[in-house]
Write an enzyme that holds these catalytic residues in place. Structure first.
Site, PDB file in Angstrom:
ATOM      1  N   CYS A   1      44.701  43.865  40.832  1.00  0.00           N
ATOM      2  CA  CYS A   1      44.436  42.513  41.336  1.00  0.00           C
ATOM      3  C   CYS A   1      44.422  41.591  40.133  1.00  0.00           C
ATOM      4  O   CYS A   1      43.513  41.656  39.306  1.00  0.00           O
ATOM      5  CB  CYS A   1      43.108  42.460  42.085  1.00  0.00           C
ATOM      6  SG  CYS A   1      42.678  40.800  42.672  1.00  0.00           S
TER       7      CYS A   1
ATOM      8  N   GLU B   1      49.841  39.526  44.923  1.00  0.00           N
ATOM      9  CA  GLU B   1      50.574  40.613  44.275  1.00  0.00           C
ATOM     10  C   GLU B   1      52.042  40.214  44.202  1.00  0.00           C
ATOM     11  O   GLU B   1      52.466  39.247  44.852  1.00  0.00           O
ATOM     12  CB  GLU B   1      50.425  41.926  45.034  1.00  0.00           C
ATOM     13  CG  GLU B   1      49.061  42.579  44.893  1.00  0.00           C
ATOM     14  CD  GLU B   1      48.741  43.048  43.482  1.00  0.00           C
ATOM     15  OE1 GLU B   1      49.588  42.884  42.576  1.00  0.00           O
ATOM     16  OE2 GLU B   1      47.634  43.566  43.273  1.00  0.00           O
TER      17      GLU B   1
END
Length: 224
Positions: A2, A105
């Site tokens: 992340c 992402e």
């Protein structure tokens, strides 16, 4: 992993998540592209066992560090979070929740560039990453990191790892440091709700950590 996330939570949403009272009931500025090393809010238990919100650097600075670490410390892998020298003390005694309402992402595009995807719960509902935190007296720095795990099948096409997003009824259990070792790690995996995530592609302007425009969540396409 992340590497960026969003937080547009209002004070009423923060209160609903954690039942926190210590801050003035005013909304915090919305943030659309939070990047490592920036300051973020995180929630932990105070000495009386109540949830309190703190603020610190999103890039863990271990309590023993003599300088800001250059190695990437914004994520901690669940496989080694309890044994790594940088993370094990936080896993043992300083656990936290990091409020958010989405994260990004990237996938590689045919033109060689990177396409960003926004992952969030249905209707953009607020949630909490599982994390650990530290305070370094030498440097006067509080900091935190997000724990990651192998991706669930529903999002593995985007990335092979994911931040652990916890169900609300697991918040206090995760913060309870009486639960240790493999039991604590099993709790994280059992209580994660990442399979509920929805995702869509967004503009490549998000690729710059300096970009914090209100359009970061605008969808370009709804599926891979």
């Amino acid at each position: 992993m992340c590497g960026r996330f969003t937080n547009e939570l209002t004070w009423s949403q923060i209160h609903a998540l954690y039942n926190i009272h210590q801050r003035p009931a005013t909304n915090l500025p919305p943030r659309f592209n939070i990047a490592p090393t920036q300051d973020v809010d995180f929630v932990h238990l105070d000495k009386a066992g109540n949830m309190e919100m703190d603020r610190g650097r999103w890039w863990l600075v271990p309590f023993f560090a003599k300088e800001l670490p250059k190695a990437a410390m914004f994520n901690a892998r669940i496989e080694t979070v309890d044994t790594s020298g940088a993370f094990r003390e936080g896993f043992k005694s300083r656990r936290c929740l990091i409020p958010a309402d989405g994260y990004f992402e990237w996938t590689k595009a045919e033109d060689g560039g990177k396409d960003p995807w926004l992952l969030q719960l249905p209707d953009g509902a607020p949630f909490s990453f599982a994390g650990i935190w530290a305070h370094n007296d030498n440097l006067g720095v509080s900091s935190c990191t997000i724990i990651t795990a192998p991706a669930v099948p529903e999002i593995s096409a985007i990335h092979d790892r994911m931040p652990i997003i916890l169900a609300r009824d697991a918040y206090r259990t995760w913060l309870n440091t009486d639960i240790q070792g493999n039991e604590a790690k099993a709790l994280l995996l059992d209580a994660q709700i990442d399979s509920q995530l929805e995702f869509y592609r967004v503009n490549r302007a998000v690729n710059s950590s300096r970009y914090d425009g209100t359009d970061t969540k605008k969808p370009l396409i709804n599926s891979l």
